[in-house]
Design an enzyme around this catalytic site. Structure first.
Site, PDB file in Angstrom:
ATOM      1  N   ASP A  45     -15.075 -10.099  -4.411  1.00  0.00           N
ATOM      2  CA  ASP A  45     -14.155  -8.988  -4.134  1.00  0.00           C
ATOM      3  C   ASP A  45     -13.262  -8.706  -5.344  1.00  0.00           C
ATOM      4  OD1 ASP A  45     -15.007  -8.359  -1.572  1.00  0.00           O
ATOM      5  OD2 ASP A  45     -13.742  -9.895  -0.654  1.00  0.00           O
ATOM      6  N   GLY A  46     -12.887  -9.778  -6.073  1.00  0.00           N
ATOM      7  CA  GLY A  46     -12.059  -9.600  -7.277  1.00  0.00           C
ATOM      8  C   GLY A  46     -12.784  -8.736  -8.301  1.00  0.00           C
ATOM      9  N   ASN A 122      -6.617  -2.355  -2.074  1.00  0.00           N
ATOM     10  CA  ASN A 122      -6.140  -3.310  -1.066  1.00  0.00           C
ATOM     11  C   ASN A 122      -4.671  -3.097  -0.718  1.00  0.00           C
ATOM     12  OD1 ASN A 122      -8.409  -4.768  -0.468  1.00  0.00           O
ATOM     13  ND2 ASN A 122      -7.932  -6.502  -1.802  1.00  0.00           N
ATOM     14  N   GLU A 123      -3.808  -3.315  -1.714  1.00  0.00           N
ATOM     15  CA  GLU A 123      -2.376  -3.273  -1.415  1.00  0.00           C
ATOM     16  C   GLU A 123      -1.526  -3.261  -2.666  1.00  0.00           C
ATOM     17  OE1 GLU A 123      -3.413  -6.513  -2.828  1.00  0.00           O
ATOM     18  OE2 GLU A 123      -3.792  -6.968  -0.730  1.00  0.00           O
ATOM     19  N   ASP A 150      11.441 -12.466   0.884  1.00  0.00           N
ATOM     20  CA  ASP A 150      10.552 -12.742  -0.259  1.00  0.00           C
ATOM     21  C   ASP A 150       9.882 -11.474  -0.792  1.00  0.00           C
ATOM     22  OD1 ASP A 150      11.225 -15.346  -0.098  1.00  0.00           O
ATOM     23  OD2 ASP A 150       9.248 -16.098   0.517  1.00  0.00           O
ATOM     24  N   ALA A 185       8.558 -13.273   4.731  1.00  0.00           N
ATOM     25  CA  ALA A 185       9.727 -14.120   5.006  1.00  0.00           C
ATOM     26  C   ALA A 185      11.044 -13.358   4.908  1.00  0.00           C
ATOM     27  CB  ALA A 185       9.740 -15.316   4.041  1.00  0.00           C
TER      28      ALA A 185
END
Ligand code: NAD
Length: 267
Positions: A45-46, A122-123, A150, A185
């Protein structure tokens, strides 16, 4: 048809890349790394994410396909043993194109008009190397919350099974043109409060992240790429107008892909 092949760079992927180039060239396909109609990514995937970022300036003309030389990938879903089959299918030129939504990211600097724009498959995640991320989250022009924690992750539907999933986000079918915001978080107590749940925004609902402190730097990841920023006025995310086009030579529905990746590869 013009094609390009990218490789993860290990021996197995490089050998498979050479085999694909030789076979397709012998079958009168045109090897063109600069302006391919079809990009075949060999690795994981990378490698696929890298291929996407290499060719994301010509998404309307290019379709992508991924072969994995390690474990089953989400984007890299062909196995090396299937490659001869794949080559035969490519020469028939009968693939179906499936489009998935992308994330549009704009970074507005504090000083100067230079706005940077990125596309993510992806993001995008926003973190800081210095203490907590503190920012205002605006949705569709309205203040939603002040986030402390975070960081935040804003993902595409096909990226919802990646970092987003590890952060407790939901899995979204890529036919839903949307983005998802997940918290990392967050600090929640009597003083600080965030929603705590992942948020899913439809197309045209822009989310804006506005840092509160001037002296903090940010680590911004866009898929596999990490960038360091200071002096960020705002980060704007929305569903992109552009889409990624996958070349589909056989059916591999999204939910089967999710099942085989995360539940079991046996039914
Ligand atoms: P990497 O080598 O750390 O691989 C990350 C893993 O994510 C690999 O197993 C890959 O197969 C998987 N992956 C990538 N895209 C996916 C998708 N859409 N659905 C399901 N699994 C997917 O990093 P890389 O290869 O450079 O990939 C970068 C990606 O790693 C980022 O886009 C991010 O989504 C992911 N990531 C995940 C975590 C986590 O799960 N805690 C943390 C950081 C980054």
């Amino acid at each position: 048809m013009k094609f390009a092949v990218t490789s993860k760079g290990d021996t197995k992927s490089n050998q498979l890349k050479e085999f694909i180039i030789d076979s397709l060239t012998n079958l009168k396909m045109i090897h063109n790394e600069a302006e391919p109609d079809l990009v075949i990514s060999v690795g994981g995937d990378g490698t696929f994410l890298e291929a996407f970022h290499t060719y994301n300036h010509r998404l309307e003309e290019t379709a992508f396909i991924g072969v994995h030389t390690g474990h089953l990938g989400f984007y890299a879903d062909w196995v090396p043993e299937e490659v001869e089959n794949l080559i035969a299918e490519i020469t028939k030129n009968t693939f179906r194109v499936v489009e998935y939504p992308l994330l549009d990211i704009k970074i507005y600097p504090k000083n100067g008009p230079e706005i940077e724009r990125f596309l993510a498959l992806n993001e995008c995640s926003v973190k800081t190397p210095e203490g907590s991320v503190v920012l205002d989250l605006n949705i569709k022009g309205e203040h939603f919350e002040r986030f402390r924690g975070d960081g935040l992750c804003i993902s595409t539907p096909s990226g919802s099974t990646a970092y987003n999933k590890a952060l407790g986000g939901g899995i979204i079918h890529p036919s839903l043109e949307s983005i998802q915001i997940t918290e990392m978080a967050s600090i929640n107590n009597r003083v600080f409060r965030t929603i705590g749940s992942p948020l899913i925004l439809p197309k045209h609902h822009v989310c804006e992240l506005k840092p509160i402190y001037d002296d903090r730097s940010f680590l911004l990841t866009i898929d596999h790429i990490t960038k360091n920023y200071t002096n960020v006025k705002a980060i704007e995310c929305r569903v992109a107008e552009e889409k990624i086009r996958f070349a589909r030579f056989r059916s591999f529905p999204f939910w089967k892909r999710v099942h085989d990746s995360f539940v079991s590869d046996k039914r």
